[in-house]
Structures are given as structure tokens and as C-alpha cells.
Design an enzyme around this catalytic site. Sequence first.
Site, PDB file in Angstrom:
ATOM      1  N   LEU A  65       0.864  -1.168   0.000  1.00  0.00           N
ATOM      2  CA  LEU A  65       0.000   0.000   0.000  1.00  0.00           C
ATOM      3  C   LEU A  65       0.902   1.221   0.000  1.00  0.00           C
ATOM      4  O   LEU A  65       1.952   1.223   0.651  1.00  0.00           O
ATOM      5  CB  LEU A  65      -0.905   0.043   1.244  1.00  0.00           C
ATOM      6  N   ASP A  66       0.486   2.266  -0.706  1.00  0.00           N
ATOM      7  CA  ASP A  66       1.229   3.518  -0.662  1.00  0.00           C
ATOM      8  C   ASP A  66       1.384   3.997   0.772  1.00  0.00           C
ATOM      9  O   ASP A  66       0.532   3.717   1.627  1.00  0.00           O
ATOM     10  CB  ASP A  66       0.492   4.607  -1.446  1.00  0.00           C
ATOM     11  N   ARG A  67       2.421   4.753   1.007  1.00  0.00           N
ATOM     12  CA  ARG A  67       2.654   5.297   2.347  1.00  0.00           C
ATOM     13  C   ARG A  67       1.428   6.046   2.875  1.00  0.00           C
ATOM     14  O   ARG A  67       1.038   5.898   4.030  1.00  0.00           O
ATOM     15  CB  ARG A  67       3.866   6.235   2.309  1.00  0.00           C
ATOM     16  N   THR A  69      -1.705   5.756   1.962  1.00  0.00           N
ATOM     17  CA  THR A  69      -2.950   4.985   1.949  1.00  0.00           C
ATOM     18  C   THR A  69      -3.065   4.164   3.230  1.00  0.00           C
ATOM     19  O   THR A  69      -2.102   3.541   3.666  1.00  0.00           O
ATOM     20  CB  THR A  69      -2.994   4.035   0.737  1.00  0.00           C
ATOM     21  N   ARG A 166      -4.901   6.533  -7.758  1.00  0.00           N
ATOM     22  CA  ARG A 166      -4.587   7.957  -7.700  1.00  0.00           C
ATOM     23  C   ARG A 166      -4.507   8.544  -9.111  1.00  0.00           C
ATOM     24  O   ARG A 166      -5.053   9.622  -9.388  1.00  0.00           O
ATOM     25  CB  ARG A 166      -3.285   8.158  -6.938  1.00  0.00           C
TER      26      ARG A 166
END
Length: 244
Positions: A65-67, A69, A166
Site C-alpha cells: 500500500l502507498d505510504r 494509503t 490515484r
Amino acid sequence: MQPTSPVVDTPLPLAVLFQSADLVAINKPHGLLVHRSPIASDASEFAVQILRDQLGQRVYPVHRLDRKTGGVLLFALHEAMNSAMQKQFADGLVAKTYLAIVRGYTPDEQTIDYPLRRDDGVVQDAVTVLKTLQRTEIPLAFGKHATSRYSLVELTPSTGRMHQLRKHMAHILHPIIGDRPHGCNKQNKLFLDQFSMNTMLLHANHLAFTHPQTGDHISINAPLQAEFKRMMQTLFSNAHIGFV
């Protein structure tokens, strides 16, 4: 002035959503890196190390997961399960849904079929299904408009490209609030100034798959975290209790 790095908005220890003999899922806080990265030298805490210490054993993140998110993040507890689950993700056998708060009124439903280019120049197919859950208009002036409009959407990616959700939301001109660099910096500043909000409003709320060894159907849900919940309550006065 806007902070240069996101703030972890969920207290530690990490909230465990599911645990078995070979798998564990957490509700990853917004702002927490999954593992150490040379492009985020400001970070000193990482989900892998925190969960390892919390459980007292080695853990293997089977996806990312993105930082910025938050939400469901799955780990294997041994190498064989790590390999099996990574293959399921690669083969598109894991169902994932996300919640996001975005700028403007989104359509009721939309399939976003828009290829994305990797940093190395390779173009990859990318498909996301959007479903609008709620819309709101609040008395907050923005630009030439006397009010501001936002939508709560459910996003279901059928591919897993880097920053797919995104980029797809930016592509259809409904960027995710708090997203940088793909979002709207003016909207992000508005939320920082008006609501002291600096979290990206993207949450991985559901993960489902078949256990590689037992064949059991595993379904994991992650409750919204503090800032996302606060923005839901601020923007959507009739927010469904199931989300908050």
C-alpha cells in the site's frame, strides 16, 4: 506551511484484523511505510519492523500500500505462504476494494480503462471500476465557486499498477483529496487551511481471497481510521454508519 511528509494518524501497536497460523492482516495507518525505502529517508518506523516486533516473529508483506494509503495490509508468516499469496495477487485472484473522497460529483458508475506508464517507460493496461456511494455540497467557497462539491466513491481495481487509483481519479478530473503529486494542490491546501487535514483520503477497506492451503474463503474488512472518519463526518452529514 504544508508538511513534507505524512503523519501517521493511527496509534501503535498496529491493529490486527485477521490472524491465522500463516497469515496476518493489519489496518495500516495512513503515513506509515510498509518497509524501508531509499526515497523516504525521513521515515524511522515501518510496518514490517513494527509487526515483526509486535508478533515476535518474521513477517512477509505479500502486497503493498502507498505510504499515504490506509487500510488492509496482508502479511505471510513463512516463505511458502508468501510465495503462494504473491502469486494470487499477480494472477489477479485477490479482490480489493477501496474508499476515497474525491473532488466534484462523480458519475454513479464508471469503468476507467486507461493504460499507465511506469517509470521505466513501459505502458501497462490498467482498469478500475468506480461506484459513487455519496455526494455532498458544502458552503465552502473555492475559486469562482461559492460552494464545494465532493464524492465518496468505492474503487475496485482489476489490475494492480503503481498509484493506479490515484492516477485514474486524476485522469477523470476527480482527484483524491490529499493526494500529492497526482491530486489538486489547491484542494489539498484548502483542506489543510480549513480542516487542518493532511491525510490522503484513500482507504483499502476490503480484501478477499482463497486460502492457498485450506481452500477457505477469507474476507477481511478494515474500519476507517481517525482522519478519514473525521472528514466523513465533516463533509457527509448523512454518512452511513457502516463506513464510520
